[in-house]
Every structure is written in structure tokens, then in C-alpha cells.
Design a protein around this motif. Structure first.
Motif, mmCIF file in Angstrom:
data_model
loop_
_atom_site.group_PDB
_atom_site.id
_atom_site.type_symbol
_atom_site.label_atom_id
_atom_site.label_comp_id
_atom_site.label_asym_id
_atom_site.label_seq_id
_atom_site.Cartn_x
_atom_site.Cartn_y
_atom_site.Cartn_z
ATOM 1 N N LYS A 43 0.830 -1.204 0.000
ATOM 2 C CA LYS A 43 0.000 0.000 0.000
ATOM 3 C C LYS A 43 0.863 1.252 0.000
ATOM 4 O O LYS A 43 2.051 1.212 0.280
ATOM 5 C CB LYS A 43 -0.932 0.002 1.204
ATOM 6 N N GLN A 44 0.219 2.377 -0.307
ATOM 7 C CA GLN A 44 0.928 3.651 -0.286
ATOM 8 C C GLN A 44 1.096 4.144 1.148
ATOM 9 O O GLN A 44 0.317 3.792 2.040
ATOM 10 C CB GLN A 44 0.160 4.686 -1.109
ATOM 11 N N ARG A 45 2.098 4.971 1.322
ATOM 12 C CA ARG A 45 2.312 5.587 2.630
ATOM 13 C C ARG A 45 1.145 6.525 2.933
ATOM 14 O O ARG A 45 0.681 7.263 2.063
ATOM 15 C CB ARG A 45 3.630 6.364 2.629
ATOM 16 N N GLU A 46 0.675 6.480 4.175
ATOM 17 C CA GLU A 46 -0.461 7.314 4.556
ATOM 18 C C GLU A 46 -0.183 8.046 5.859
ATOM 19 O O GLU A 46 0.565 7.562 6.718
ATOM 20 C CB GLU A 46 -1.737 6.469 4.718
ATOM 21 N N LEU A 47 -0.801 9.192 5.978
ATOM 22 C CA LEU A 47 -0.649 9.999 7.177
ATOM 23 C C LEU A 47 -1.454 9.386 8.325
ATOM 24 O O LEU A 47 -2.604 8.986 8.140
ATOM 25 C CB LEU A 47 -1.131 11.424 6.899
ATOM 26 N N VAL A 48 -0.840 9.340 9.501
ATOM 27 C CA VAL A 48 -1.520 8.838 10.692
ATOM 28 C C VAL A 48 -1.971 9.996 11.582
ATOM 29 O O VAL A 48 -3.115 10.064 11.999
ATOM 30 C CB VAL A 48 -0.599 7.893 11.488
ATOM 31 N N ALA A 49 -1.050 10.899 11.861
ATOM 32 C CA ALA A 49 -1.380 12.023 12.751
ATOM 33 C C ALA A 49 -0.320 13.108 12.607
ATOM 34 O O ALA A 49 0.817 12.833 12.221
ATOM 35 C CB ALA A 49 -1.460 11.559 14.198
ATOM 36 N N THR A 50 -0.725 14.325 12.950
ATOM 37 C CA THR A 50 0.154 15.490 12.849
ATOM 38 C C THR A 50 0.133 16.279 14.150
ATOM 39 O O THR A 50 -0.941 16.445 14.746
ATOM 40 C CB THR A 50 -0.299 16.409 11.711
ATOM 41 N N ALA A 51 1.293 16.765 14.554
ATOM 42 C CA ALA A 51 1.396 17.633 15.726
ATOM 43 C C ALA A 51 2.114 18.916 15.312
ATOM 44 O O ALA A 51 3.291 18.881 14.952
ATOM 45 C CB ALA A 51 2.167 16.929 16.841
ATOM 46 N N THR A 52 1.397 20.031 15.318
ATOM 47 C CA THR A 52 1.981 21.283 14.850
ATOM 48 C C THR A 52 2.813 21.947 15.935
ATOM 49 O O THR A 52 2.748 21.584 17.116
ATOM 50 C CB THR A 52 0.896 22.264 14.404
ATOM 51 N N THR A 53 3.563 22.953 15.539
ATOM 52 C CA THR A 53 4.366 23.694 16.507
ATOM 53 C C THR A 53 3.484 24.457 17.481
ATOM 54 O O THR A 53 3.889 24.762 18.595
ATOM 55 C CB THR A 53 5.300 24.685 15.797
ATOM 56 N N GLY A 54 2.263 24.761 17.057
ATOM 57 C CA GLY A 54 1.338 25.476 17.925
ATOM 58 C C GLY A 54 0.588 24.590 18.889
ATOM 59 O O GLY A 54 -0.228 25.077 19.677
ATOM 60 N N GLY A 55 0.831 23.287 18.816
ATOM 61 C CA GLY A 55 0.196 22.373 19.749
ATOM 62 C C GLY A 55 -1.034 21.669 19.218
ATOM 63 O O GLY A 55 -1.649 20.854 19.912
ATOM 64 N N ARG A 56 -1.417 21.979 17.996
ATOM 65 C CA ARG A 56 -2.590 21.322 17.433
ATOM 66 C C ARG A 56 -2.225 19.910 17.003
ATOM 67 O O ARG A 56 -1.176 19.684 16.397
ATOM 68 C CB ARG A 56 -3.104 22.109 16.228
ATOM 69 N N ILE A 57 -3.105 18.976 17.286
ATOM 70 C CA ILE A 57 -2.902 17.588 16.897
ATOM 71 C C ILE A 57 -4.108 17.135 16.089
ATOM 72 O O ILE A 57 -5.255 17.323 16.503
ATOM 73 C CB ILE A 57 -2.701 16.679 18.114
ATOM 74 N N ASP A 58 -3.845 16.562 14.947
ATOM 75 C CA ASP A 58 -4.900 16.048 14.069
ATOM 76 C C ASP A 58 -4.638 14.572 13.780
ATOM 77 O O ASP A 58 -3.505 14.187 13.510
ATOM 78 C CB ASP A 58 -4.936 16.823 12.753
ATOM 79 N N TYR A 59 -5.706 13.816 13.812
ATOM 80 C CA TYR A 59 -5.614 12.393 13.535
ATOM 81 C C TYR A 59 -6.358 12.067 12.256
ATOM 82 O O TYR A 59 -7.444 12.585 12.011
ATOM 83 C CB TYR A 59 -6.218 11.587 14.684
ATOM 84 N N GLU A 60 -5.777 11.180 11.488
ATOM 85 C CA GLU A 60 -6.504 10.639 10.370
ATOM 86 C C GLU A 60 -7.472 9.587 10.887
ATOM 87 O O GLU A 60 -7.356 9.101 12.008
ATOM 88 C CB GLU A 60 -5.542 10.039 9.353
ATOM 89 N N HIS A 61 -8.433 9.233 10.042
ATOM 90 C CA HIS A 61 -9.522 8.340 10.471
ATOM 91 C C HIS A 61 -9.010 7.026 11.030
ATOM 92 O O HIS A 61 -9.537 6.495 11.994
ATOM 93 C CB HIS A 61 -10.459 8.086 9.289
ATOM 94 N N SER A 62 -7.928 6.520 10.467
ATOM 95 C CA SER A 62 -7.455 5.189 10.826
ATOM 96 C C SER A 62 -7.047 5.088 12.295
ATOM 97 O O SER A 62 -7.185 4.051 12.916
ATOM 98 C CB SER A 62 -6.280 4.789 9.942
ATOM 99 N N GLY A 63 -6.557 6.198 12.858
ATOM 100 C CA GLY A 63 -6.050 6.132 14.231
ATOM 101 C C GLY A 63 -6.902 6.863 15.244
ATOM 102 O O GLY A 63 -6.631 6.764 16.451
#
Length: 117
Positions: A43-63
Motif C-alpha cells: 500500500k501507499q504511505r499514509e498519514l496517521v497524525a500530525t502535531a503542529t508547533t502550535g500544539g494542534r494535533i490532528d488524527y486521520e480516520h485510521s487512528g
């Protein structure tokens, strides 16, 4: 020389937990947005989650709901706590950092997570 080193992968049974770490050297992560990606076999590489410098955290649906991302700028590290693991979570997990000011990015070499009974 910039290095991102992931650790914490391994074999775990379905329903189990793992905590991945990514530690950087050669850069100061407080200037970088950090992310976890994964690539399952075939499979292709996919994003799991992101943590910005400002403290925001975003999760993709899978996690979402099972994974928790945190960062510790003092330790120059990013973490991924994974709970209730499923066989479909089996993948190589990669740490990615991208500098906010210009998009300069680096990748780790990955750590393998295998979820199997």
C-alpha cells in the motif's frame, strides 16, 4: 547531520498496545510540524497524525480514538501511543518533520509494527 530515529516497533497481538518514539538530532524540533506516517505491505504511505508547533494535533480516520500523539520539544521527540491495535495497523511507521518557515522536511527510516496473533 540531521537524523530522525524511530523506535518502539515490534510484534503485538490484536488488542495490544505499543508506544513509538521518534528522536531527532541535528535540528530543533520546536520549529517543525511533526507527523507519523505508515506504509502497509503493498500500500501507499499514509498519514496517521500530525502535531503542529502550535500544539494542534490532528488524527486521520485510521487512528482516531485509538492513537495518541504527543511531542516533547525539550527532548526533541515525538511519540505515538497506539492502543487497541488491529491486524490492519501492521505497517512500517515513519516519523516526518517539516519546518514551518520553509517546508524543509526530513524522514526517519521507519520502525516495523506487526499486529498478529
Amino acid at each position: 547531520q540531521v537524523q530522525l530515529v524511530e523506535s518502539g516497533g515490534g510484534l503485538v497481538q490484536p488488542g495490544g498496545s505499543l508506544r513509538l518514539s521518534c528522536t531527532a538530532s541535528g535540528i530543533q524540533l520546536r520549529f517543525y510540524t511533526m507527523a507519523w506516517y505508515r506504509q502497509a505491505p503493498g500500500k501507499q504511505r499514509e498519514l496517521v497524525a500530525t502535531a503542529t508547533t502550535g500544539g494542534r494535533i490532528d488524527y486521520e480516520h485510521s487512528g482516531e480514538g485509538r492513537f495518541t500523539v504527543s511531542r516533547d520539544n525539550r527532548k526533541n521527540s515525538l511519540y505515538l501511543q497506539m492502543n487497541s491495535l488491529k491486524t490492519e495497523d501492521t505497517a512500517v511507521y515513519y516519523c516526518n518533520v517539516q519546518r514551518d518557515i520553509d517546508g524543509l522536511e526530513y524522514w526517519g527510516k521507519g520502525t516495523l509494527v506487526t499486529v498478529s496473533s
